[in-house]
Design an enzyme around this catalytic site. Structure first.
Site, PDB file in Angstrom:
ATOM      1  N   TRP A 100       0.722  -1.110  -0.251  1.00 16.33           N
ATOM      2  CA  TRP A 100      -0.056   0.287  -0.074  1.00 16.33           C
ATOM      3  C   TRP A 100       0.678   1.409  -0.018  1.00 16.33           C
ATOM      4  CZ3 TRP A 100      -4.171  -1.600  -1.403  1.00 16.33           C
ATOM      5  CH2 TRP A 100      -4.481  -2.775  -1.434  1.00 16.33           C
ATOM      6  N   ASP A 167      -1.222   6.327   6.554  1.00 15.13           N
ATOM      7  CA  ASP A 167      -2.139   5.763   5.920  1.00 15.13           C
ATOM      8  C   ASP A 167      -2.601   5.059   8.029  1.00 15.13           C
ATOM      9  OD1 ASP A 167      -3.300   3.702   4.988  1.00 15.13           O
ATOM     10  OD2 ASP A 167      -2.845   3.534   3.719  1.00 15.13           O
ATOM     11  N   LYS A 191     -11.799  -1.398   9.197  1.00 11.59           N
ATOM     12  CA  LYS A 191     -11.099  -2.442   9.827  1.00 11.59           C
ATOM     13  C   LYS A 191     -10.785  -2.258  11.325  1.00 11.59           C
ATOM     14  CE  LYS A 191      -7.069  -2.769   6.492  1.00 11.59           C
ATOM     15  NZ  LYS A 191      -8.095  -3.751   5.840  1.00 11.59           N
TER      16      LYS A 191
END
Length: 355
Positions: A100, A167, A191
């Protein structure tokens, strides 16, 4: 009973699921579903206001920051951050700690120069780089706090002479952080905070307005701030479930309370991985994630039988990402420690049956 170790969308608290289901049928006694009320109604505005208030309270967000609920997932933020923060011809610094992070830096290259100040790519991202220099001439430095695929996590955050963009998609609200250390925090909800479909953005207001390019309204943080996350129709249901989850988190003692639970879950599972001769961890011990526990079998022939054994025990979502293999136990906030002990018991029983 199922024990959901899925990496995302991840487990939500049972009481939140029950409340959300009730809201789908009859939201707060209105006789209407949360899915069909106007986002401009007083009823939904109260949901959004409470969600923003809970984020600020639980994360102790300082004055001078704005809280947004946006669409497009964290992956959209890979582009929106440089779109809003990286001037034409400017430079941004990136720490590459996984897939990511790599995708984020690729998007940034569309807007300016990218300097990779540290990377763990050569080890297949099995550790977190720590000794690197932050270029003071960069517009910002981007980091990924937790690497879902590889099971690594930044345990400490550094003080930076330039804005830090982070992030936090897979460990948001799992531990205490000092928001004032960051210029921008973003996180997909699916999540630790809610369902897929909404992304939390916490941004320091004074880092905006430093680029000259014209930014389309939907992608402009300042426009979104001025619109109060409602420049266009927001993802109402996802925000509602996120608000319920944040309520649940507050009732459990907030971030400090859940951090203690998360530490206990991680300690128990890593202790078993290190004790059990059939299994081993895959990343540097000091960088082990408390959200995504990645491990493999010593004997590859045991992988499929162990997955089958877990399935028989009601343990789901344990298969590792295809780029790593093995197993990944995602132990997000809503996963109870009882489920972790079910997995530990399964590992011990599998050892007994395969001596």
């Amino acid at each position: 009973m199922k024990h959901n170790f899925g990496a995302g969308p991840g487990i939500l608290p049972h009481e939140v699921l029950k409340q959300a289901a009730e809201g789908v049928l009859n939201f707060n006694g209105t006789g209407l579903s949360i899915l069909e009320i106007s986002h401009r109604s007083a009823e939904f505005e109260s949901v959004l206001n409470e969600a923003v208030s809970l984020v600020k309270e639980l994360f102790n967000v300082p004055e001078g920051y704005s809280v947004l609920f946006m669409q497009g997932g964290a992956s959209s933020q890979f582009a929106l951050a440089p779109y809003n923060l990286l001037p034409d011809g400017g430079k941004a610094a990136y720490v590459e700690t996984g897939v990511w992070a790599n995708k984020a830096l690729k998007e940034a290259k569309l807007f300016g120069q990218v300097e990779i100040v540290a990377t763990a790519k050569e080890s297949n991202y099995t550790y977190i780089p720590k000794d690197f220099t932050i270029p003071k001439d960069a517009a910002y430095i981007h980091i990924t706090s937790n690497n879902t695929i590889y099971g690594t996590q930044m345990k400490e955050f550094f003080k930076s002479p330039i804005p830090v963009v982070c992030d936090m998609s897979s460990d948001i609200f799992s531990r205490k952080v000092d928001v004032s250390d960051f210029g921008l925090i973003y996180a997909g909800a699916q999540k630790n905070m809610g369902p897929a479909g909404v992304t939390l953005v916490i941004i320091k207001n004074d880092i905006l307005g430093k680029v000259d390019r014209k930014i389309p309204s939907m992608f402009n943080y300042q426009v979104q701030i001025e619109g109060g996350s409602m420049y266009n129709t927001p993802p109402c249901f996802a925000i509602y479930v996120s608000m319920l989850t944040l309520r649940w988190l507050k009732a459990k003692g907030g971030v400090a309370g859940i951090e203690q639970e998360n530490d206990a879950k991680a300690k128990a599972l890593y202790t078993e991985i290190d004790r059990n001769p059939l299994f081993k961890g895959v990343c540097a011990v000091e960088d082990r994630s408390h959200m995504n526990v990645c491990f493999v079998v010593e004997n590859p022939e045991h992988e499929k039988p162990f997955l089958k054994y877990c399935d028989e025990k009601g343990i789901v979502g344990i298969k590792g990402h295809r780029s790593v293999g093995g197993f990944r136990a995602s132990i997000y906030n809503a996963l109870p420690i009882t489920s972790v002990h079910v997995l530990i018991d399964a590992m011990q029983e599998f050892q007994e049956n395969n001596k």
